[in-house]
Scaffold this motif. Structure first.
Motif, mmCIF file in Angstrom:
data_model
loop_
_atom_site.group_PDB
_atom_site.id
_atom_site.type_symbol
_atom_site.label_atom_id
_atom_site.label_comp_id
_atom_site.label_asym_id
_atom_site.label_seq_id
_atom_site.Cartn_x
_atom_site.Cartn_y
_atom_site.Cartn_z
ATOM 1 N N GLU A 126 2.049 10.272 5.694
ATOM 2 C CA GLU A 126 1.870 10.639 7.104
ATOM 3 C C GLU A 126 0.425 10.451 7.548
ATOM 4 O OE1 GLU A 126 3.162 14.594 7.962
ATOM 5 O OE2 GLU A 126 5.112 14.281 7.014
ATOM 6 N N ASN A 127 -0.507 10.621 6.621
ATOM 7 C CA ASN A 127 -1.921 10.647 6.980
ATOM 8 C C ASN A 127 -2.727 9.414 6.602
ATOM 9 O OD1 ASN A 127 -1.520 13.331 7.853
ATOM 10 N ND2 ASN A 127 -1.763 14.045 5.760
ATOM 11 N N LEU A 128 -2.163 8.516 5.766
ATOM 12 C CA LEU A 128 -3.008 7.418 5.315
ATOM 13 C C LEU A 128 -2.222 6.211 4.849
ATOM 14 C CD1 LEU A 128 -3.036 7.269 1.914
ATOM 15 C CD2 LEU A 128 -4.203 9.404 2.226
ATOM 16 N N ILE A 129 -2.941 5.104 4.788
ATOM 17 C CA ILE A 129 -2.477 3.896 4.122
ATOM 18 C C ILE A 129 -3.525 3.645 3.045
ATOM 19 C CG2 ILE A 129 -2.037 1.434 4.324
ATOM 20 C CD1 ILE A 129 -1.308 1.892 7.240
ATOM 21 N N ALA A 130 -3.104 3.716 1.779
ATOM 22 C CA ALA A 130 -4.060 3.640 0.674
ATOM 23 C C ALA A 130 -3.696 2.510 -0.287
ATOM 24 C CB ALA A 130 -4.086 4.963 -0.085
ATOM 25 N N PRO A 131 -4.723 1.922 -0.903
ATOM 26 C CA PRO A 131 -4.463 0.856 -1.874
ATOM 27 C C PRO A 131 -3.866 1.402 -3.164
ATOM 28 C CG PRO A 131 -6.781 1.411 -1.867
ATOM 29 C CD PRO A 131 -6.141 2.215 -0.763
ATOM 30 N N LEU A 132 -3.242 0.504 -3.898
ATOM 31 C CA LEU A 132 -2.779 0.841 -5.243
ATOM 32 C C LEU A 132 -3.996 0.963 -6.157
ATOM 33 C CD1 LEU A 132 0.249 -1.613 -5.497
ATOM 34 C CD2 LEU A 132 0.284 0.844 -4.979
ATOM 35 N N PRO A 133 -3.845 1.641 -7.281
ATOM 36 C CA PRO A 133 -4.988 1.794 -8.195
ATOM 37 C C PRO A 133 -5.497 0.456 -8.724
ATOM 38 C CG PRO A 133 -3.174 3.252 -8.830
ATOM 39 C CD PRO A 133 -2.650 2.342 -7.766
ATOM 40 N N MET A 134 -6.810 0.386 -8.913
ATOM 41 C CA MET A 134 -7.388 -0.771 -9.584
ATOM 42 C C MET A 134 -6.848 -0.791 -11.009
ATOM 43 S SD MET A 134 -11.352 -0.849 -8.281
ATOM 44 C CE MET A 134 -11.760 0.799 -8.839
ATOM 45 N N ARG A 135 -6.848 -1.975 -11.620
ATOM 46 C CA ARG A 135 -6.420 -2.124 -13.005
ATOM 47 C C ARG A 135 -7.537 -2.834 -13.762
ATOM 48 N NH1 ARG A 135 -0.266 -4.410 -12.292
ATOM 49 N NH2 ARG A 135 0.353 -2.954 -10.668
ATOM 50 N N ILE A 184 -5.665 11.133 -4.094
ATOM 51 C CA ILE A 184 -5.719 10.584 -2.733
ATOM 52 C C ILE A 184 -4.330 10.608 -2.121
ATOM 53 C CG2 ILE A 184 -6.079 8.483 -1.374
ATOM 54 C CD1 ILE A 184 -8.375 7.810 -3.362
ATOM 55 N N TYR A 185 -3.337 10.130 -2.841
ATOM 56 C CA TYR A 185 -1.967 10.049 -2.316
ATOM 57 C C TYR A 185 -1.407 11.426 -1.994
ATOM 58 C CZ TYR A 185 -2.238 5.450 -4.636
ATOM 59 O OH TYR A 185 -2.622 4.202 -5.079
ATOM 60 N N GLU A 186 -1.813 12.423 -2.768
ATOM 61 C CA GLU A 186 -1.334 13.784 -2.545
ATOM 62 C C GLU A 186 -2.176 14.532 -1.518
ATOM 63 O OE1 GLU A 186 -1.233 15.429 -6.467
ATOM 64 O OE2 GLU A 186 0.494 14.209 -7.067
ATOM 65 N N GLY A 187 -3.194 13.869 -0.962
ATOM 66 C CA GLY A 187 -4.012 14.482 0.072
ATOM 67 C C GLY A 187 -5.026 15.493 -0.438
ATOM 68 N N PRO A 243 0.829 -1.213 0.000
ATOM 69 C CA PRO A 243 0.000 0.000 0.000
ATOM 70 C C PRO A 243 0.861 1.260 0.000
ATOM 71 C CG PRO A 243 -0.644 -1.500 1.763
ATOM 72 C CD PRO A 243 0.615 -2.036 1.169
ATOM 73 N N VAL A 244 0.281 2.347 -0.460
ATOM 74 C CA VAL A 244 0.945 3.641 -0.420
ATOM 75 C C VAL A 244 0.750 4.202 0.981
ATOM 76 C CG1 VAL A 244 0.904 5.989 -1.344
ATOM 77 C CG2 VAL A 244 0.569 4.037 -2.873
ATOM 78 N N GLU A 245 1.854 4.534 1.630
ATOM 79 C CA GLU A 245 1.783 5.071 2.992
ATOM 80 C C GLU A 245 2.321 6.489 3.008
ATOM 81 O OE1 GLU A 245 2.946 2.520 6.286
ATOM 82 O OE2 GLU A 245 3.033 0.823 4.891
#
Length: 164
Positions: free
Chosen positions: A122-131, A159-162, A118-120
Motif C-alpha cells: 500500500e505504501n511503496l514500490i520496492a526493489p527485490l534484494p540484491m544478490r 522494508i517490505y514490512e514497513g 518490484p514488491v508493491e
C-alpha cells in the motif's frame, strides 16, 4: 588453493542462476528529468511520454573485498523497452562512480528477468534484494558473500514490512 573465476565467466554463471532470459546491453541514454536510483519511476515516466514498455531485470556490479577477494552483485533494475525493440536505460548513473553498473561502450550490462517484479505494498514500490556471487571458492570470500546476502534479505524484509 582456492579456485578463481574470471569476472566475465562469473557473470555468465551468475546470470544463469537468476534468469534464463537474455543477458545483453541496454543502451544507456538517461533522460534529463530522470533521477538516479529511481529506475522504476523513471521508466514509468518514459513509457507515459513515449510509449513502449517496462522491462525488469538486473544490472551487474563488481567489487573487491579487501581481505577476501573479488565478487559480483546484481541490483534489481528497470529499463525502457522502446517501440522499436531496443532496451534503453533511461536512469542516470549515481554520482559516485563506485556505484555504476558494469558497462561496455554506451551500454549497461542487463539481464532481462520478467519474473523480477518490484514488491508493491500500500505504501511503496520496492526493489527485490540484491544478490551477491563470489568469484572464488576461498572460504573467507564465500563466508563474506553469504553474510552480504543474508544482510540484504533481512534489510529488504524490514522494508517490505514497513519497519524501515
Amino acid at each position: 588453493m582456492p579456485t578463481s573465476i574470471h569476472p566475465h565467466d562469473g557473470i555468465k554463471i551468475f546470470s544463469a542462476t537468476i534468469s534464463h532470459q537474455p543477458l545483453g546491453l541496454a543502451i544507456h541514454s538517461p533522460e534529463h528529468w530522470a533521477r538516479p536510483t529511481r529506475c522504476f519511476e523513471n521508466v514509468l515516466g518514459k513509457v507515459g511520454r513515449d510509449g513502449g514498455a517496462t522491462r525488469f531485470g538486473w544490472t551487474f556490479h563488481y567489487r573487491i573485498a579487501p581481505s577476501a577477494g573479488e565478487y559480483l552483485f546484481v541490483i534489481h533494475h528497470a529499463v525502457w523497452h522502446a517501440p522499436d525493440g531496443r532496451l534503453v536505460d533511461v536512469t542516470p548513473f549515481h554520482d559516485d562512480p563506485k556505484h555504476h553498473p558494469i558497462t561496455e561502450g554506451n551500454g549497461v550490462l542487463f539481464l532481462v528477468d520478467d519474473a523480477a517484479r518490484p514488491v508493491e505494498t500500500e505504501n511503496l514500490i520496492a526493489p527485490l534484494p540484491m544478490r551477491y556471487f563470489p568469484l572464488s571458492d576461498d572460504e573467507r570470500l564465500v563466508s563474506y558473500v553469504g553474510k552480504l546476502n543474508r544482510k540484504e534479505q533481512l534489510k529488504c524484509q524490514e522494508i517490505y514490512e514497513g519497519r524501515i
